[in-house]
Design a protein around this motif. Structure first.
Motif, PDB file in Angstrom:
ATOM      1  N   ALA A  56     -73.309  65.422  95.218  1.00 62.04           N
ATOM      2  CA  ALA A  56     -73.446  64.664  93.972  1.00 62.04           C
ATOM      3  C   ALA A  56     -72.294  64.903  92.999  1.00 62.04           C
ATOM      4  O   ALA A  56     -72.334  64.417  91.865  1.00 62.04           O
ATOM      5  N   ARG A  85     -69.249  59.838  89.307  1.00 62.05           N
ATOM      6  CA  ARG A  85     -70.620  60.354  89.371  1.00 62.05           C
ATOM      7  C   ARG A  85     -71.552  59.502  88.513  1.00 62.05           C
ATOM      8  O   ARG A  85     -72.648  59.129  88.953  1.00 62.05           O
ATOM      9  N   PHE A  89     -74.149  57.526  91.057  1.00 65.10           N
ATOM     10  CA  PHE A  89     -75.334  58.319  91.372  1.00 65.10           C
ATOM     11  C   PHE A  89     -76.398  58.254  90.273  1.00 65.10           C
ATOM     12  O   PHE A  89     -76.082  58.145  89.089  1.00 65.10           O
TER      13      PHE A  89
END
Length: 235
Positions: A56, A85, A89
């Protein structure tokens, strides 16, 4: 087979030196494909949470490569990594990490605020995901006044508000009772099934892991087995 959305090559993570050295990950190489549901399974200390943090882009490996959409991200500058990110995500954690004194809407639109999205558009998209999760009537409530299940739904809404490609769920039902856990699981796997979101679940719960299409079984910093085939909601 679809394009790998995430790949690792010889991924290593070491903490400490000398007598205090701990090898958390010992050279992992694998792929996660677009639209796949994957469980990373293992006991406490197996390395599963460390692996999730590297996938992640929340932490950097000691050595090895993490690639996103075929492009290595290990060498990118921190600002670019943060942008990637935030754009790619969504995160659902066991601990809810909600600001108790902010409203639900303020909490879930935080990723959009960080991304520089204007307030009216933030609120529009925030209400959109709250309606999707049957939480629109809680938008103006303070987060501190929500039940455990409502807090987790708010976390899922926050994870979805930036329209992520990959949703990471770290022990997402760990603090919930059985009935609420089933509701949260239905939401997560429904998002995977209906919207094609890549779902990566970190858990020691075998029932939850069994609902994923693929399971990476971790032990002592290594993937010691891999299982395929979901038995759950989208088999």
């Amino acid at each position: 087979m679809s394009t790998p959305v995430l790949e690792t090559e010889n991924l290593v993570k070491v903490y400490g030196k000398g007598a205090t050295r701990f090898d958390a990950l010992k050279g992992l190489t694998f792929e996660i494909h677009e639209g796949e549901s994957v469980a990373i399974v293992g006991k406490s200390g197996s390395g599963k949470s460390t692996l999730m943090h590297l996938l992640a882009l929340l932490d950097e490996p000691t050595s090895g490569v993490v690639a996103l959409g075929g492009e290595p991200v290990t060498a990118l500058k921190p600002k670019k990594v943060s942008q990637l990110r935030n754009a790619t995500f969504g995160f659902v954690f066991q601990q809810f990490f909600l600001n108790p004194n902010q409203t639900v809407l303020e909490n879930i639109t935080l990723p959009l605020k960080i991304a520089g999205v204007g307030k009216s558009e933030r609120n529009r998209r925030g209400m959109e995901v709250l309606e999707q999760l049957d939480m629109a009537d809680k938008a103006k409530n303070k987060a501190t006044n929500l039940s455990g299940g409502q807090k987790q739904r708010a976390c899922i809404a926050r994870a979805l508000v930036n329209r992520p490609t990959v949703l990471f769920a770290d022990e997402p039902t760990g603090n919930l009772d059985t009935a609420t856990s089933e509701i949260v699981e239905d939401i997560l796997f429904g998002l995977h099934r209906d919207h094609g979101i890549t779902l990566v679940v970190v858990t020691h719960d075998e029932d939850l892991a069994g609902k994923c299409q693929r399971r990476l079984m971790m032990q002592d910093g290594e993937i010691h087995a891999e299982e395929h085939g979901a038995t759950g909601v989208h088999a």
